[in-house]
Design an enzyme around this catalytic site. Structure first.
Site, short mmCIF file in Angstrom:
data_model
loop_
_atom_site.label_atom_id
_atom_site.label_comp_id
_atom_site.label_asym_id
_atom_site.label_seq_id
_atom_site.Cartn_x
_atom_site.Cartn_y
_atom_site.Cartn_z
N THR A 13 10.20 31.83 -25.21
CA THR A 13 10.23 30.77 -24.20
C THR A 13 11.50 29.94 -24.29
O THR A 13 12.00 29.44 -23.28
CB THR A 13 8.99 29.87 -24.37
N THR A 99 6.55 31.76 -29.29
CA THR A 99 5.52 31.09 -30.08
C THR A 99 4.23 31.89 -30.18
O THR A 99 3.39 31.61 -31.03
CB THR A 99 5.21 29.69 -29.50
#
Length: 335
Positions: A13, A99
């Site tokens: 991300t 993540t």
């Protein structure tokens, strides 16, 4: 300025670019990324913390790296070797990754690196195109920690949202919130304060005594280890399926303090009798699983307070090394 920090960007991300600044969900579908060079150019403040040296992670067999939730044991081992080499020529290393796989990635690195050079794993909960991205601040905080003397001999660390967590305890606890990473039951080791100071309030326990595996001695893909999660009314079908698929180890994420249902217990006991090493964990987010009656009766290994996913990594590495039940029990006790 405190030395040189190698930065290993692996996607995620933190590099993602959405078509809309308010898109915090579907940004991965755009196919657009910001490059590490662009991230460095947009974050000149990094130079105040350390000399940041990008170290690309490339795989000749693939046009681009898969997202972290698609990584395999092969990917983790390849990344670990790159980090080890980068650490040999740096004062610290920062790894940025998605993540989704961050907590397992950090723990794997913790199990195979010697810890002589600080290694910090970070990422972002919002894409680089967001109205308020968290990636740049996370990267800066991670570099500050990796360059700081207090980070030495702490094992691999996770730094997000200005909090410093040990890889062993770090867990993703929210799907989208910025403060998603926590150390359940323990809290952070410290934090990066508003003035940039790295404040360490405690150090990870038993770092020197924890399990370490020789990265070069790993024989390739480890034996199959499956995680089976319990629920009220669960039968033993998933346990039996894991055994049929060739699992040499099963981590059972049990109810409460690590309890299988009666049907699961029968299947787990049969699996153990057939030579499958069964480790009893819990689906609960924190707390220890101790060797209570059913664990002892089944000949299982209690996982302590390791999450099921981290217990799977530890068990897989131990089985790859040829460890038997007694050695695995000692590993979990020391971990």
């Amino acid at each position: 300025m405190a030395g040189t920090v190698a930065w290993v960007p692996t996607g995620g991300t933190i590099e993602a670019v959405a078509d809309d600044r308010l898109d915090l969900v579907s940004y991965g579908e755009s196919g657009r990324r910001t490059t590490p060079a662009e991230i460095l150019a947009g974050l000149p403040e990094l130079a105040r913390a350390a000399r940041v040296r990008p170290v690309p992670w490339a795989d000749p067999g693939r046009a681009q790296l898969p997202p972290s939730h698609a990584w395999t044991f092969r990917d983790l081992a390849s990344l670990a070797r790159l980090v080890r080499d980068a650490a040999a020529a740096s004062d610290g290393v920062v790894v940025t990754c998605g993540t989704n796989g961050l907590e397992e990635t950090a723990y794997f690195l913790d199990l195979v690196l010697d810890g002589s050079v600080p290694v910090v794993v970070t990422g972002a909960m919002r894409p680089s195109s967001a109205l308020a991205p968290d990636g740049p601040a996370n990267l800066l905080a991670a570099v500050r920690v990796a360059a700081h003397p207090a980070a030495r001999e702490c094992g691999v660390l996770v730094v997000l949202d200005d909090e410093i967590l040990p890889a062993r305890e770090a867990a993703k606890s929210a799907t989208y919130h910025r403060g998603a990473f926590r150390a359940p039951g323990y809290g952070p080791l410290g934090y990066v304060d508003a003035d940039g100071e790295v404040v360490m309030r405690r150090r990870p326990a038993l770092v020197a005594a924890r399990p370490r595996f020789d990265l070069d001695a790993l024989p390739g893909p480890p034996p199959r280890v499956d995680v089976v999660t319990s629920y009220l009314g669960a039968d033993g079908a998933l346990v039996d399926a894991a055994v049929s698929a060739g699992a040499r180890g099963i981590v059972h994420a049990g109810l409460g303090a690590g309890h299988p249902t009666p049907a699961e217990w029968e299947s787990l006991k049969a699996a153990a009798g057939a030579g499958v090493l069964v480790c009893q964990s819990t689906r609960v987010g924190s707390g220890r699983v101790v060797p209570h009656g059913p664990i002892r009766a089944g000949g299982f290994v209690a996982c302590g307070d390791l999450s099921p996913w981290k217990a799977r990594l530890l068990l897989a590495l131990a089985l790859a090394r040829g460890d038997g039940a007694g050695a695995v029990l000692a590993l979990f006790d020391a971990s």
